[in-house]
Design a protein around this motif. Structure first.
Motif, PDB file in Angstrom:
ATOM      1  N   LEU A   1       0.836  -1.191   0.000  1.00  0.00           N
ATOM      2  CA  LEU A   1       0.000   0.000   0.000  1.00  0.00           C
ATOM      3  C   LEU A   1       0.876   1.248   0.000  1.00  0.00           C
ATOM      4  O   LEU A   1       0.613   2.216  -0.717  1.00  0.00           O
ATOM      5  N   ARG A   2       1.951   1.192   0.763  1.00  0.00           N
ATOM      6  CA  ARG A   2       2.860   2.329   0.817  1.00  0.00           C
ATOM      7  C   ARG A   2       3.590   2.505  -0.513  1.00  0.00           C
ATOM      8  O   ARG A   2       3.879   3.630  -0.933  1.00  0.00           O
TER       9      ARG A   2
ATOM     10  N   VAL B   1       2.401   1.786  -3.520  1.00  0.00           N
ATOM     11  CA  VAL B   1       1.457   2.424  -4.435  1.00  0.00           C
ATOM     12  C   VAL B   1       1.291   3.894  -4.081  1.00  0.00           C
ATOM     13  O   VAL B   1       1.270   4.761  -4.955  1.00  0.00           O
ATOM     14  N   ALA B   2       1.202   4.163  -2.785  1.00  0.00           N
ATOM     15  CA  ALA B   2       1.038   5.547  -2.340  1.00  0.00           C
ATOM     16  C   ALA B   2       2.220   6.395  -2.773  1.00  0.00           C
ATOM     17  O   ALA B   2       2.049   7.535  -3.222  1.00  0.00           O
TER      18      ALA B   2
ATOM     19  N   ALA C   1       2.195   7.024  -6.414  1.00  0.00           N
ATOM     20  CA  ALA C   1       1.122   7.955  -6.782  1.00  0.00           C
ATOM     21  C   ALA C   1       1.660   9.375  -6.845  1.00  0.00           C
ATOM     22  O   ALA C   1       1.094  10.231  -7.526  1.00  0.00           O
TER      23      ALA C   1
ATOM     24  N   VAL D   1       2.026   4.063 -11.307  1.00  0.00           N
ATOM     25  CA  VAL D   1       0.700   3.502 -11.043  1.00  0.00           C
ATOM     26  C   VAL D   1      -0.162   3.564 -12.300  1.00  0.00           C
ATOM     27  O   VAL D   1      -0.006   4.456 -13.128  1.00  0.00           O
ATOM     28  N   THR D   2      -1.035   2.608 -12.440  1.00  0.00           N
ATOM     29  CA  THR D   2      -2.004   2.637 -13.535  1.00  0.00           C
ATOM     30  C   THR D   2      -3.233   3.415 -13.058  1.00  0.00           C
ATOM     31  O   THR D   2      -3.351   3.755 -11.889  1.00  0.00           O
TER      32      THR D   2
ATOM     33  N   PHE E   1      -6.182   2.805 -12.149  1.00  0.00           N
ATOM     34  CA  PHE E   1      -7.264   1.953 -11.628  1.00  0.00           C
ATOM     35  C   PHE E   1      -8.254   2.748 -10.804  1.00  0.00           C
ATOM     36  O   PHE E   1      -7.926   3.796 -10.224  1.00  0.00           O
TER      37      PHE E   1
ATOM     38  N   ALA F   1      -3.055   6.792  -1.427  1.00  0.00           N
ATOM     39  CA  ALA F   1      -1.972   7.623  -0.903  1.00  0.00           C
ATOM     40  C   ALA F   1      -2.425   8.328   0.361  1.00  0.00           C
ATOM     41  O   ALA F   1      -1.663   8.470   1.319  1.00  0.00           O
TER      42      ALA F   1
ATOM     43  N   ALA G   1      -2.590   5.774   3.174  1.00  0.00           N
ATOM     44  CA  ALA G   1      -1.274   5.284   3.584  1.00  0.00           C
ATOM     45  C   ALA G   1      -0.640   6.189   4.632  1.00  0.00           C
ATOM     46  O   ALA G   1       0.244   5.760   5.374  1.00  0.00           O
TER      47      ALA G   1
END
Lengths: 116, 116
Positions: free
Chosen positions: A24-25, A27-28, A31, A82-83, A85, B95, B98
């Motif tokens: 999760l981090r 991806v964050a 981002a 990131v995509t 989504f 984000a 997170a």
DNA sequence: CCATCCTGTAAACACTTCGTTACAGGTGTA
DNA sequence: TACACCTGTAACGAAGTGTTTACAGGATGG
């Protein structure tokens, strides 16, 4: 764009990929802008092999994409981003996705262990 | 109502709860109406102890709630139903979530295995 | 040549999760 | 009494996941 809804199996894979503090981090952090593996590892504070594994899972789930590029000084660097989504999780939406689940119980390939 | 956004930790727990084919199917089935454990187990085709375990996880994540009721013939029956959760999964939303993560790396309870 | 940066992957281990089987209790009815 | 429902939980093995350490290579710059 309006990404098509994922199948039940794909949804499970996406959720599993996000259901981890470190991922999760990751991806964050992505981002906030694309980054390459070694730098991202330093940024977050994890080992490169570990980050590499998590990025593979995120990429397999379609949440991030990686491209191998060459820097000015000729180094091969893999950039991830990131995509776009966009998932909506509600009970009705999950009920719809569950219709396309193909593995309710862990069924492995054929011809492995049939009994009488 | 408009449920407040969960913390990063809570979000991870929710995602982990949904990131399983069987649990996804459980939520999907309960989305069609409340049900009690034994009947739900027959409906889905799993053992009761197994369903019991998954329901506990879903309830711990706040996705379903269970209430113990007495049927007409005096039997104790535990009815489960879905809560009105509504999650939006996008890169910026993740984000934001997170930021409130408290366990980047798995830290276990104190006093378990300290070295010298 | 050596150091430094980048990439990828394999082995080993600890830990969690998933699932079965078996047991504990309660109530109501034949 | 025995049976048919309902509930919960503990024990155990199999399988998956997360993490570290170590190793493989390629390119640039001293």
């Amino acid at each position: 764009m309006t990404a098509a809804e994922p199948t039940g199996d794909e949804l499970v894979e996406m959720l599993a990929a996000l259901a981890n503090p470190l991922r999760l981090r990751i991806v964050a952090t992505l981002a906030g802008g694309r980054d390459y593996v070694s730098h991202l590892a330093r940024e977050i504070g994890v080992s490169r092999p570990l980050l590499h594994m998590h990025l593979r899972r995120l990429e397999a789930a379609g949440l991030v994409t990686g491209t191998l590029e060459l820097s000015d000084d000729g180094k091969a660097m893999k950039y991830y981003e990131v995509t776009g989504f966009d998932l909506r999780l509600t009970a009705p939406a999950l009920a719809e996705a569950a219709k396309t689940l193909t593995r309710p119980d862990p069924e492995q390939g054929p011809g492995s262990k049939e009994h009488s």
